[in-house]
Design a protein around this motif. Structure first.
Motif: not given
Length: 196
Positions: A70-72, A87-88, A94-96, A160-161
């Motif tokens: 699951r991811a946001v 989040p990681y 990661p951000l993807k 930062s995210v």
């Protein structure tokens, strides 16, 4: 009396005249005149994102390395792809960028208005860097796997995210465990009857 192409301007002009006026031609060219096809380049409409997917929606990834996790969803990029993060620190995502066809939108929503995604994070941010283009036999037969190098810029953006996202996740009860849990279906599950 025969008409020559000089008088009418040739077969191309005759074809253009017919197309412009909508009348039948007085003479027809002996050879077929090639008409350029209309280009569709740059006329694609923007991708419509499903109404269930908005920034802050928790999505389940269905393919790739992180399938079942699951991811946001943080934002929708100009190309129509979704920008997501785990989040990681929670589940390793990661951000993807993710195509909306490969996610299930859940009913769980998170308020991500306080999460500031850097302006540099866009489609070109994720573009692969082109190598120097030299393909030698040594490179082709090189069986050693080289570890992927993550730039310092990406690491800083991820931190930062994640810092802002982890604060939001910590406020919601059981959300951290929910994001960390893997999704899977068993033999007797009925996905069409499920509410995600």
């Amino acid at each position: 009396m025969t008409r020559s192409f000089v008088a009418t301007g040739g077969p191309k002009k005759a074809a253009k005249t017919v197309a412009a006026k909508g009348k039948s031609a007085r003479m027809y060219p002996a050879d077929d005149v090639a008409v350029a096809k209309a280009s569709r380049k740059g006329t694609r409409a923007a991708t419509k994102v499903r109404a269930t997917i908005t920034p802050g929606t928790v999505v389940i990834l269905l393919s790739g390395r992180f399938r079942g996790k699951r991811a946001v969803c943080l934002k929708i990029l100009d190309s129509g792809l979704l920008l997501v993060s785990g989040p990681y620190k929670v589940n390793g995502i990661p951000l993807k960028r993710v195509n909306q066809a490969y996610v299930i939108a859940t009913s769980t929503k998170v308020d991500v208005s306080s999460v500031k995604v850097p302006a540099t994070v866009n489609d070109s941010y994720f573009a692969q860097s082109k190598s120097n283009g030299t393909k030698s036999e040594e490179k082709f037969f090189d069986n050693e796997r080289k570890a992927a190098v993550v730039s310092d810029q990406r690491k800083a953006d991820q931190k930062s995210v994640d810092a802002a996202l982890l604060k939001i996740v910590a406020k919601e009860p059981m959300l951290k465990q929910y994001l960390n849990a893997k999704f899977s279906l068993t033999k007797n599950d009925r996905p069409h009857n499920m509410k995600f």
